[in-house]
Write an enzyme that holds these catalytic residues in place. Structure first.
Site, mmCIF file in Angstrom:
data_model
loop_
_atom_site.group_PDB
_atom_site.id
_atom_site.type_symbol
_atom_site.label_atom_id
_atom_site.label_comp_id
_atom_site.label_asym_id
_atom_site.label_seq_id
_atom_site.Cartn_x
_atom_site.Cartn_y
_atom_site.Cartn_z
ATOM 1 N N GLU A 1 -15.461 34.151 24.119
ATOM 2 C CA GLU A 1 -15.002 34.407 25.486
ATOM 3 C C GLU A 1 -15.165 33.135 26.307
ATOM 4 O OE1 GLU A 1 -16.212 37.908 28.252
ATOM 5 O OE2 GLU A 1 -17.146 36.122 29.124
ATOM 6 N N THR B 1 -11.541 35.495 30.692
ATOM 7 C CA THR B 1 -11.919 36.478 31.711
ATOM 8 C C THR B 1 -10.978 36.434 32.915
ATOM 9 O OG1 THR B 1 -13.439 35.004 32.854
ATOM 10 C CG2 THR B 1 -14.364 36.325 31.069
ATOM 11 N N TYR B 2 -11.130 37.445 33.739
ATOM 12 C CA TYR B 2 -10.250 37.677 34.888
ATOM 13 C C TYR B 2 -11.128 37.828 36.109
ATOM 14 C CZ TYR B 2 -6.135 40.100 36.930
ATOM 15 O OH TYR B 2 -5.036 40.472 37.665
ATOM 16 N N ALA C 1 -12.814 38.951 39.582
ATOM 17 C CA ALA C 1 -12.990 40.283 40.179
ATOM 18 C C ALA C 1 -11.864 40.584 41.149
ATOM 19 C CB ALA C 1 -14.332 40.344 40.886
ATOM 20 N N LYS D 1 -19.305 26.650 26.734
ATOM 21 C CA LYS D 1 -20.069 25.572 26.104
ATOM 22 C C LYS D 1 -19.750 25.543 24.611
ATOM 23 C CE LYS D 1 -23.708 25.730 29.550
ATOM 24 N NZ LYS D 1 -24.833 26.551 29.977
HETATM 25 P P1 FAD Z 1 -14.156 52.135 32.699
HETATM 26 O O1 FAD Z 1 -13.845 52.278 31.256
HETATM 27 O O2 FAD Z 1 -13.196 52.729 33.674
HETATM 28 O O3 FAD Z 1 -15.604 52.777 32.920
HETATM 29 C C1 FAD Z 1 -16.266 52.694 34.177
HETATM 30 C C2 FAD Z 1 -17.181 53.904 34.335
HETATM 31 O O4 FAD Z 1 -16.398 55.082 34.510
HETATM 32 C C3 FAD Z 1 -18.056 54.195 33.115
HETATM 33 O O5 FAD Z 1 -19.289 54.660 33.574
HETATM 34 C C4 FAD Z 1 -17.309 55.266 32.350
HETATM 35 O O6 FAD Z 1 -18.189 56.094 31.590
HETATM 36 C C5 FAD Z 1 -16.651 56.032 33.474
HETATM 37 N N1 FAD Z 1 -15.331 56.580 33.115
HETATM 38 C C6 FAD Z 1 -14.356 55.960 32.382
HETATM 39 N N2 FAD Z 1 -13.265 56.729 32.292
HETATM 40 C C7 FAD Z 1 -13.556 57.874 32.998
HETATM 41 C C8 FAD Z 1 -12.832 59.061 33.277
HETATM 42 N N3 FAD Z 1 -11.575 59.232 32.829
HETATM 43 N N4 FAD Z 1 -13.424 60.018 34.023
HETATM 44 C C9 FAD Z 1 -14.693 59.844 34.500
HETATM 45 N N5 FAD Z 1 -15.435 58.739 34.252
HETATM 46 C C10 FAD Z 1 -14.864 57.765 33.512
HETATM 47 N N6 FAD Z 1 -15.033 42.264 34.786
HETATM 48 C C11 FAD Z 1 -14.186 41.413 35.434
HETATM 49 O O7 FAD Z 1 -14.045 41.482 36.659
HETATM 50 N N7 FAD Z 1 -13.478 40.459 34.738
HETATM 51 C C12 FAD Z 1 -13.566 40.319 33.381
HETATM 52 O O8 FAD Z 1 -12.919 39.462 32.790
HETATM 53 C C13 FAD Z 1 -14.456 41.206 32.666
HETATM 54 N N8 FAD Z 1 -14.581 41.118 31.328
HETATM 55 C C14 FAD Z 1 -15.394 42.005 30.665
HETATM 56 C C15 FAD Z 1 -15.468 41.948 29.266
HETATM 57 C C16 FAD Z 1 -16.280 42.837 28.558
HETATM 58 C C17 FAD Z 1 -16.344 42.768 27.049
HETATM 59 C C18 FAD Z 1 -17.043 43.810 29.267
HETATM 60 C C19 FAD Z 1 -17.949 44.751 28.510
HETATM 61 C C20 FAD Z 1 -16.983 43.872 30.649
HETATM 62 C C21 FAD Z 1 -16.153 42.991 31.367
HETATM 63 N N9 FAD Z 1 -16.028 43.037 32.764
HETATM 64 C C22 FAD Z 1 -15.187 42.176 33.430
HETATM 65 C C23 FAD Z 1 -16.857 43.970 33.551
HETATM 66 C C24 FAD Z 1 -16.152 45.341 33.798
HETATM 67 O O9 FAD Z 1 -15.040 45.138 34.617
HETATM 68 C C25 FAD Z 1 -17.183 46.265 34.453
HETATM 69 O O10 FAD Z 1 -18.204 46.580 33.554
HETATM 70 C C26 FAD Z 1 -16.631 47.523 35.103
HETATM 71 O O11 FAD Z 1 -17.673 48.094 35.900
HETATM 72 C C27 FAD Z 1 -16.178 48.617 34.147
HETATM 73 O O12 FAD Z 1 -15.026 48.310 33.514
HETATM 74 P P2 FAD Z 1 -14.504 49.253 32.309
HETATM 75 O O13 FAD Z 1 -13.186 48.795 31.900
HETATM 76 O O14 FAD Z 1 -15.541 49.413 31.275
HETATM 77 O O15 FAD Z 1 -14.376 50.649 33.143
#
Ligand code: FAD
Length: 283
Positions: free
Chosen positions: A15, A46-47, A49, A272
């Site tokens: 990443e 990454t993207y 916020a 890095k």
């Molecule tokens: P979701 O899958 O929507 O989950 C969020 C919460 O909602 C969880 O608690 C889940 O259990 C719950 N949930 C999901 N679907 C439902 C549903 N249908 N009904 C009820 N509850 C539900 N952030 C950035 O801004 N830029 C990035 O580039 C970035 N890269 C990342 C890369 C990785 C590998 C990871 C693990 C995280 C990254 N993040 C990034 C952070 C991420 O955006 C946050 O963790 C965010 O809070 C959750 O995103 P998600 O897609 O997991 O959300």
């Protein structure tokens, strides 16, 4: 396109984040060029916020895909976007021959008002996945959390939503970073039980400075095991020793994961390449 089927780093991916300043593209290109030499399975970008930096994400992902011939994954968040924003972004990805997206919800940006947040068009990542599936032929990946997402009531609830992503067509997952492989193995038991069959790439972040614990790691919510806190206590004030100990810790973690049949390891490189190189050489 390189497939890296025979390379040593076949199951390793990286990443990177786009440059924070406009003028830093040459530096970013150099970073991804160095990483490409390690022949990873893919490099994800990454993207920012709330959708900030999306152009930079596309620029770097395009360079990886088109100039370096390595599979690029563009991260995409939806919390601050409209459906039209997302459709526009997808057209840009298509223009740049980028076919892989890590579909994320994202966190609420600090400058987003309650009204904007409550009226957002995408509530969860699954809403973005539905849109992308409806409108594009992109290959989708999703995020998952071995220690559960901070908003989820329980790991079981979180994994139910992970399964929804798979059922909607997500073809692989990348995990939040973790430092204790036992947590990941327990997570794999849960995901096997619920029927997750697509690859899960384990997210590993080498901790090469004590400062990192207070920044990215505390943000991730990942627990820090005693072995790691001992390393920080011992080497935290000695940058060279901390750097080496942090890389050794990550290498040990990755070798153990590989022995236990992990689908892939995704290294949070923090831009890095030298750290990534040492890990690839050792693994
Ligand atoms: P979701 O899958 O929507 O989950 C969020 C919460 O909602 C969880 O608690 C889940 O259990 C719950 N949930 C999901 N679907 C439902 C549903 N249908 N009904 C009820 N509850 C539900 N952030 C950035 O801004 N830029 C990035 O580039 C970035 N890269 C990342 C890369 C990785 C590998 C990871 C693990 C995280 C990254 N993040 C990034 C952070 C991420 O955006 C946050 O963790 C965010 O809070 C959750 O995103 P998600 O897609 O997991 O959300």
């Amino acid at each position: 396109m390189k497939t890296n089927e025979n390379s040593a780093s076949k199951h390793l991916s990286f990443e990177v984040f786009p440059p924070k300043k406009e003028g830093d593209f040459e530096g970013a290109y150099k970073i991804v060029s160095d990483l490409a030499k390690l022949e990873p399975e893919f490099i994800s970008v990454t993207y920012g916020a709330g959708g900030s930096m999306s152009k930079k994400t596309i620029d770097i992902a395009s360079y990886i895909q088109n100039e370096l011939n390595v599979q690029a994954i563009a991260h995409m968040t939806c919390v601050g976007s409209t459906k039209e924003d997302i459709d526009k972004l997808c057209s840009e990805l298509e223009t740049h021959n980028i076919y892989n997206v890590l579909a994320l919800r994202g966190d609420r940006p600090k400058d987003m008002s309650d009204e904007q947040y409550n009226n957002r068009e995408f509530i969860y990542a699954t809403d973005l996945i539905a849109r992308l599936k409806e409108k594009t032929g992109l290959k989708l990946l999703g995020a998952c959390y071995p220690e559960k997402h901070f908003e989820a009531a329980s790991i079981e609830q979180d994994i139910i939503h992970m399964k929804e992503k798979q059922d909607m067509g997500v073809e692989a997952f990348i995990t939040q970073l973790f430092f204790d492989n036992k947590i990941f193995y327990q997570f794999r038991e849960y995901t096997d039980k619920i029927g997750i069959t697509v690859p899960i790439h384990a997210g590993i972040m080498p901790v090469t400075s004590a400062k990192q614990i207070n920044t990215s790691i505390s943000l991730s919510g990942s627990s820090v095991p005693k072995k790691m806190t001992d390393i920080i206590a011992k080497y935290g004030n000695s940058p060279t020793d901390m750097y080496k100990a942090g890389i050794d810790y990550a290498i040990e973690q990755i070798i153990d994961l590989q022995k236990n049949g992990v689908d892939g390891v995704h290294i949070y490189t923090m831009n890095k390449p030298d750290i990534a190189r040492q890990i690839v050489e050792a693994c």
